[in-house]
Design an enzyme around this catalytic site. Structure first.
Site, PDB file in Angstrom:
ATOM      1  N   GLY A 351      10.112 -27.432  13.111  1.00  0.00           N
ATOM      2  CA  GLY A 351      10.800 -28.142  12.031  1.00  0.00           C
ATOM      3  C   GLY A 351      11.511 -27.211  11.068  1.00  0.00           C
ATOM      4  O   GLY A 351      12.707 -27.367  10.779  1.00  0.00           O
ATOM      5  N   GLY A 374       5.494 -29.381  17.774  1.00  0.00           N
ATOM      6  CA  GLY A 374       4.233 -29.216  18.492  1.00  0.00           C
ATOM      7  C   GLY A 374       4.419 -29.236  20.005  1.00  0.00           C
ATOM      8  O   GLY A 374       3.814 -28.442  20.732  1.00  0.00           O
TER       9      GLY A 374
END
Ligand code: ADP
Ligand code: MG
Length: 396
Positions: A351, A374
């Site tokens: 991110g 992730g």
């Protein structure tokens, strides 16, 4: 990649004509007071929807949004703003459907958005009964949400077991192809940068990359813990003393392969964590007891940039400093520039890493930018992504 059926393959073969297609997208965009502040994920989801519509299907799309409580759709949980933006991008109406698990009325060629799938009881724990009911809504299930592929939930994993046909959408397909290519036969030397705030959240990626890459660069709060492991003073910097042994083990693993994990030789420090805090460059050995290390120093950045320019493959996750504050953005900017200038194939994900790529304007000079945080890290670790494994199991 182990083969999966693809939406593009089905579209080309004419198999979607008149079919009901259920697409699990990642439309989890940031919202402020009901307004979308950043719509990359919606734009990235459009090609799959267009592909299905153009192939003659009627389309149901769903996604999670935020972290709602299962069983209710609160005012902050609704996909309504997403439906509006999607309609603009597609140039056609997108009806928002609530309470959809029991059945969805769908006209031929229509596209609807099914309300926040995480509001359905059983979604998170991958309830098979919920997955079966959702699978019964469609002829073809499409997973186009790489960002959630590392989680086994009812719309990402369970439904793929029960739908008549299950396939990967173009976004998921592109991720698996690009990341697979970079990892299977990487051009050497392969250099990984693992940075960001904490060792503990990225320990397994550090450990697994230490077995694969030729050079491993650490940065940010992670580098602070490595400095601690190297016996350097770090003052009041963000670090995890309980992770020092793990950091040492990673350094030893690289040393066993004949290379050192580079430890910063200079750093940018400040007396406080603030955008307007005065920034001072110091040698790593001279960090004072009240200093906060907020960036790597210019000599360190130049050395790392040199390593990156010579790389055959670069994997980047994590900013090397508090790049959100201009005074501490220099290290991350230098790394970004070096990646942009490298002839090597680069892949990046995370991110905050994506925010840094946008801030420094290098997006078109990165080989592949992953939409997953992730999921990107778990793929790099060589872990099976449950949502992908479910599609693989259906491919024959
Ligand atoms: P990503 O989202 O790309 O995986 P992380 O979430 O792990 O990255 O870390 C990003 C955050 O780490 C950024 O907000 C950045 O400000 C912070 N960070 C980087 N270096 C430091 C540092 N030296 N001290 C404190 N925070 C840092
Ligand atoms: Mg982050």
């Amino acid at each position: 990649m182990t083969t999966v059926q693809t939406l593009s393959g089905l579209a080309q073969s004419g198999a979607l004509k008149g079919k009901r297609v259920f697409i699990r997208s990642d439309l989890n965009v940031p919202l402020e007071q009901g307004r979308i502040t950043e719509d990359t994920r919606i734009r990235a989801s459009v090609p799959a929807i267009r592909m299905a519509l153009e192939a003659g299907a009627s389309v149901m799309v769903t996604s999670h949004l935020g972290r709602p409580k299962e069983g209710t759709v609160g005012p902050d949980d609704t996909l309504r703003p997403v439906a509006e933006r999607l309609a603009e991008l597609l140039g056609r109406p997108v009806r928002l459907v609530a309470d959809w698990v029991g059945g969805v009325d769908l006209a031929p060629g229509e596209v609807v958005l099914l309300e926040n799938c995480r509001c359905n009881p059983g979604e998170k724990k991958n309830d098979p009964e919920l997955a079966r009911r959702m699978a019964a809504l469609c002829d073809v299930y499409v997973n186009d949400a790489f960002g959630t592929a590392h989680r086994a939930e009812a719309t990402t994993e369970g439904i793929a077991r029960y739908a008549p046909v299950a396939c990967a959408g173009p976004l998921l397909e592109a991720e698996l192809t690009a990341l697979g290519r970079a990892l299977q036969s990487p051009r050497r030397p392969m250099v990984a940068i693992v940075a960001g705030s904490k060792v503990s959240t990225k320990l397994s990626i550090l450990q697994s990359l230490a077995e694969k890459v030729d050079q491993l660069i650490v940065g940010g709060g992670i580098a602070n813990t490595f400095m601690l492991a190297a016996g350097l003073p770090i003052g009041k910097s963000l670090a995890e003393p309980d992770q020092v042994d793990q950091a040492k083990a990673v350094m030893d693993a690289m040393r066993a392969r004949g290379v050192e994990v580079p430890i910063p030789v200079d750093v940018v420090v400040a007396p406080a964590f603030a955008a307007d805090a005065p920034a001072t460059v110091k040698d790593a050995a001279d960090v004072g007891p009240d200093d906060l290390i907020l960036d790597i120093g210019p000599r360190t950045a130049a050395a790392l940039a040199g390593q990156l320019r010579k790389a055959g493959t670069i994997v980047w996750n994590g900013p090397v400093g508090v790049f959100e504050f201009e005074a501490f953005a220099g290290g991350t900017r230098a790394i970004a520039q070096a990646i942009a200038e490298s002839d090597g194939f680069s892949i990046a994900g995370g991110g905050d890493t994506l925010a840094a790529i946008a801030k420094f304007g290098i997006a078109d000079r990165v080989g592949y930018i992953s939409t997953g945080g992730g999921a990107f890290l778990e793929f790099l670790e060589g872990k099976a992504l449950p949502a992908v494994a479910a599609l693989q199991a259906r491919a024959t």
